[in-house]
Design a protein around this motif. Structure first.
Motif, PDB file in Angstrom:
ATOM      1  N   LEU A 188     -10.188   4.882  -0.079  1.00  0.00           N
ATOM      2  CA  LEU A 188      -9.083   3.931   0.104  1.00  0.00           C
ATOM      3  C   LEU A 188      -7.962   4.618   0.889  1.00  0.00           C
ATOM      4  O   LEU A 188      -7.287   5.517   0.375  1.00  0.00           O
ATOM      5  CB  LEU A 188      -8.572   3.482  -1.275  1.00  0.00           C
ATOM      6  CG  LEU A 188      -7.380   2.521  -1.283  1.00  0.00           C
ATOM      7  CD1 LEU A 188      -7.687   1.216  -0.531  1.00  0.00           C
ATOM      8  CD2 LEU A 188      -6.966   2.197  -2.727  1.00  0.00           C
ATOM      9  N   ALA A 189      -7.775   4.192   2.126  1.00  0.00           N
ATOM     10  CA  ALA A 189      -6.734   4.816   2.964  1.00  0.00           C
ATOM     11  C   ALA A 189      -5.370   4.268   2.588  1.00  0.00           C
ATOM     12  O   ALA A 189      -5.205   3.057   2.400  1.00  0.00           O
ATOM     13  CB  ALA A 189      -7.022   4.553   4.436  1.00  0.00           C
ATOM     14  N   LEU A 190      -4.404   5.184   2.465  1.00  0.00           N
ATOM     15  CA  LEU A 190      -3.051   4.781   2.065  1.00  0.00           C
ATOM     16  C   LEU A 190      -2.033   5.603   2.844  1.00  0.00           C
ATOM     17  O   LEU A 190      -2.340   6.725   3.277  1.00  0.00           O
ATOM     18  CB  LEU A 190      -2.902   5.025   0.547  1.00  0.00           C
ATOM     19  CG  LEU A 190      -1.660   4.471  -0.142  1.00  0.00           C
ATOM     20  CD1 LEU A 190      -1.564   2.943  -0.012  1.00  0.00           C
ATOM     21  CD2 LEU A 190      -1.664   4.847  -1.630  1.00  0.00           C
ATOM     22  N   GLY A 191      -0.852   5.041   3.011  1.00  0.00           N
ATOM     23  CA  GLY A 191       0.204   5.748   3.735  1.00  0.00           C
ATOM     24  C   GLY A 191       1.435   5.951   2.863  1.00  0.00           C
ATOM     25  O   GLY A 191       1.375   5.902   1.634  1.00  0.00           O
ATOM     26  N   THR A 192       2.534   6.094   3.538  1.00  0.00           N
ATOM     27  CA  THR A 192       3.796   6.435   2.898  1.00  0.00           C
ATOM     28  C   THR A 192       4.352   5.320   1.995  1.00  0.00           C
ATOM     29  O   THR A 192       3.763   4.245   1.927  1.00  0.00           O
ATOM     30  CB  THR A 192       4.797   6.805   4.022  1.00  0.00           C
ATOM     31  OG1 THR A 192       6.000   7.270   3.453  1.00  0.00           O
ATOM     32  CG2 THR A 192       5.115   5.602   4.897  1.00  0.00           C
ATOM     33  N   GLY A 193       5.502   5.609   1.330  1.00  0.00           N
ATOM     34  CA  GLY A 193       6.125   4.725   0.331  1.00  0.00           C
ATOM     35  C   GLY A 193       5.915   3.231   0.461  1.00  0.00           C
ATOM     36  O   GLY A 193       5.394   2.599  -0.449  1.00  0.00           O
ATOM     37  N   TRP A 194       6.290   2.635   1.595  1.00  0.00           N
ATOM     38  CA  TRP A 194       6.233   1.167   1.660  1.00  0.00           C
ATOM     39  C   TRP A 194       4.793   0.663   1.594  1.00  0.00           C
ATOM     40  O   TRP A 194       4.539  -0.412   1.068  1.00  0.00           O
ATOM     41  CB  TRP A 194       6.955   0.637   2.906  1.00  0.00           C
ATOM     42  CG  TRP A 194       6.285   0.903   4.228  1.00  0.00           C
ATOM     43  CD1 TRP A 194       6.467   1.974   5.045  1.00  0.00           C
ATOM     44  CD2 TRP A 194       5.318   0.060   4.884  1.00  0.00           C
ATOM     45  NE1 TRP A 194       5.672   1.853   6.171  1.00  0.00           N
ATOM     46  CE2 TRP A 194       4.973   0.698   6.095  1.00  0.00           C
ATOM     47  CE3 TRP A 194       4.716  -1.162   4.572  1.00  0.00           C
ATOM     48  CZ2 TRP A 194       4.040   0.157   6.996  1.00  0.00           C
ATOM     49  CZ3 TRP A 194       3.796  -1.696   5.464  1.00  0.00           C
ATOM     50  CH2 TRP A 194       3.466  -1.047   6.660  1.00  0.00           C
ATOM     51  N   THR A 195       3.830   1.456   2.096  1.00  0.00           N
ATOM     52  CA  THR A 195       2.425   0.998   2.012  1.00  0.00           C
ATOM     53  C   THR A 195       1.939   1.115   0.562  1.00  0.00           C
ATOM     54  O   THR A 195       1.096   0.355   0.119  1.00  0.00           O
ATOM     55  CB  THR A 195       1.501   1.769   2.970  1.00  0.00           C
ATOM     56  OG1 THR A 195       1.270   3.078   2.453  1.00  0.00           O
ATOM     57  CG2 THR A 195       2.058   1.891   4.370  1.00  0.00           C
ATOM     58  N   GLN A 196       2.510   2.084  -0.169  1.00  0.00           N
ATOM     59  CA  GLN A 196       2.180   2.215  -1.593  1.00  0.00           C
ATOM     60  C   GLN A 196       2.765   1.033  -2.374  1.00  0.00           C
ATOM     61  O   GLN A 196       2.134   0.513  -3.295  1.00  0.00           O
ATOM     62  CB  GLN A 196       2.706   3.561  -2.119  1.00  0.00           C
ATOM     63  CG  GLN A 196       2.034   4.737  -1.415  1.00  0.00           C
ATOM     64  CD  GLN A 196       2.652   6.098  -1.726  1.00  0.00           C
ATOM     65  OE1 GLN A 196       3.344   6.272  -2.720  1.00  0.00           O
ATOM     66  NE2 GLN A 196       2.398   7.064  -0.854  1.00  0.00           N
ATOM     67  N   VAL A 197       3.960   0.589  -1.971  1.00  0.00           N
ATOM     68  CA  VAL A 197       4.538  -0.599  -2.610  1.00  0.00           C
ATOM     69  C   VAL A 197       3.626  -1.803  -2.369  1.00  0.00           C
ATOM     70  O   VAL A 197       3.375  -2.612  -3.261  1.00  0.00           O
ATOM     71  CB  VAL A 197       5.973  -0.879  -2.096  1.00  0.00           C
ATOM     72  CG1 VAL A 197       6.508  -2.194  -2.640  1.00  0.00           C
ATOM     73  CG2 VAL A 197       6.917   0.265  -2.465  1.00  0.00           C
TER      74      VAL A 197
END
Ligand code: GAL
Length: 427
Positions: A199-208
């Motif tokens: 599961l590709a994920l990025g910085t803070g706002w993408t985690q939100v």
């Protein structure tokens, strides 16, 4: 036809002549051309399909508002996190751009309540926008009966973008999991086939974004909406379950998640390192600009457990108090709200036009599906993209979620989410 007070060029068989006058923008327009000016447009569309779609809109502005000069005030950074910081400083200094991008809903209300935006209600009527925009959307632009921005699009946020080649390698095929639990099972299968960070994920706002779509899956649309009205909902068992699911999902994500933005996390999927990423439907616009084809090179499905729900956000443009060139800016806003402007912009952006009179056949198969879903699905707002809550609330959640990415303490995360809800609903 040109917008604003610029004389309209009329085609008379043998060539272009200047001279006809029209009443547009609600202004009687015969007489000499206005001297024009510059219009600084503030956005965060600086890369890939976003840049291309924005440039398309600017091109329409250049032809429709030919006595105005476009100035690009864009500030890089997904979802506008950086841009909003720069904007806040400029607004505080009384030096706003002529127009800035703001999400319909809570984010826009912040600017309205701070007295930073001009009322556009009469322009809406003059431009016929009151007849061609969906009521739900207009309501998210209105405060105390007045409308303060012009929406250009509608995006959907609760989507997974997946790589069919990676799924095929793990013999998952094009299976779309029905729930978060089923999705987690598939991720375990992927790991057993060597896809270590499925599961590709990025910085803070993408985690939100990931967290709020898991909340949507576990609470359902009704109770998800209550989150933005009642802090008590944040104390519920379902929220605890969603946080546990979110915690479990983080175990399947890339270790460098806090250091990358959405173009890089999406590239992990297209580059075969990951199978999935949760992101809005600006993804197809960008992947299309890289020569990738939806359906073959990548596929999509709603975040498991959120089928039948359309988590929406809308990009809109404003006229700030103190804008130097209100007339030129109104010409920009007319382009933003126009059928042609929305078509040129949205075809590349991946979103659907805010206007209801668009011709579906002008758009991709994905967008035609999104148009149908927008009218049939349950609509819920997005926190990460300003429609659900104020910017202050979003900032508190982003901080809590970013800290969780490092600390991984679900109880602490829950406590911070409850505190943020209490602080921002005043209870
Ligand atoms: C959103 C915006 C979208 C897209 C996305 C990624 O906030 O509404 O249009 O730009 O950020 O940058």
């Amino acid at each position: 036809m040109r917008f604003g007070k610029t004389p309209v060029r009329v085609r008379l068989g043998i060539g272009w002549v200047v001279g006809a006058c029209v009443a547009l923008s609600g202004v009687a327009a015969c007489g000499p051309a206005t001297p024009g000016g510059t219009v600084e447009v503030f956005s965060w569309w600086t890369e890939g399909g976003e840049k291309a779609s924005f440039e398309g809109l600017v091109q329409v502005f250049r032809t429709q508002c030919e006595d105005q000069r476009f100035v690009n005030g864009a500030v890089e950074g997904g979802a506008g996190g950086n841009a909003r910081g720069v904007l806040a400083t400029r607004l505080a200094r009384g030096a706003p751009p002529d127009t800035f991008q703001a999400h319909a809903g809570g984010e826009l209300s912040d600017y309205i309540r701070a007295g930073q935006l001009q009322d556009l209600s009469s322009d809406y009527a003059a431009w016929g926008l009151d007849r061609v925009l969906p009521r739900t959307l207009v309501e998210s632009l209105r405060v105390d009966g007045k409308i303060y921005s012009v929406p250009v699009n509608i995006h959907r946020a609760n989507l997974v973008w997946a790589n069919p080649t990676v799924l095929a390698k793990a013999q998952i095929g094009r299976r779309t999991p029905p729930s978060i639990d089923a999705w987690i099972k598939d991720m375990k299968v992927l790991q057993s086939w060597g896809v270590e960070e499925p599961l590709a994920l990025g910085t803070g706002w993408t985690q939100v974004m990931l967290l709020e779509t898991v909340l949507l899956a576990d609470l359902g649309p009704q109770r998800f909406r209550t989150l933005w009205r009642s802090p008590a909902q944040w104390r519920s068992r379902d929220v605890a379950r969603a946080i546990a699911h979110y915690d479990a999902l983080l175990d399947f994500t890339n270790a460098d998640r806090d250091a990358i933005d959405w173009p890089e996390s999406t590239a992990l999927v297209t580059g075969l390192q990951a199978a999935y990423t949760v992101m809005g439907d600006w993804v197809p616009g960008t992947l299309d600009s890289e020569g990738l084809t939806l359906g073959t090179d990548f596929m999509w499905f709603p975040v498991p457990g959120t089928q039948g729900t359309f988590q929406f956000l809308s990009d809109s443009f404003t006229l700030p108090v103190g804008a130097k060139n209100p007339e030129g800016t109104k010409c920009w806003l007319r382009v933003v709200g126009s059928a042609q402007g929305q078509r040129v912009f949205n075809i590349r952006k991946g979103s659907i036009p805010a206007r209801t009179d668009a011709r579906p056949s002008d758009y991709s198969a994905y967008q035609q599906q999104a148009m149908r879903d927008w009218t049939r699905a349950e609509l819920v707002p997005s926190l990460a993209h300003g429609s659900a809550a104020s910017t202050g609330w979003l900032d508190d959640v982003t901080t809590a979620v970013s800290e969780f990415s490092v600390e991984r303490d679900p109880l602490v995360l829950r406590r911070k989410l409850v505190a943020a809800a209490e602080a921002h609903t005043g209870r």
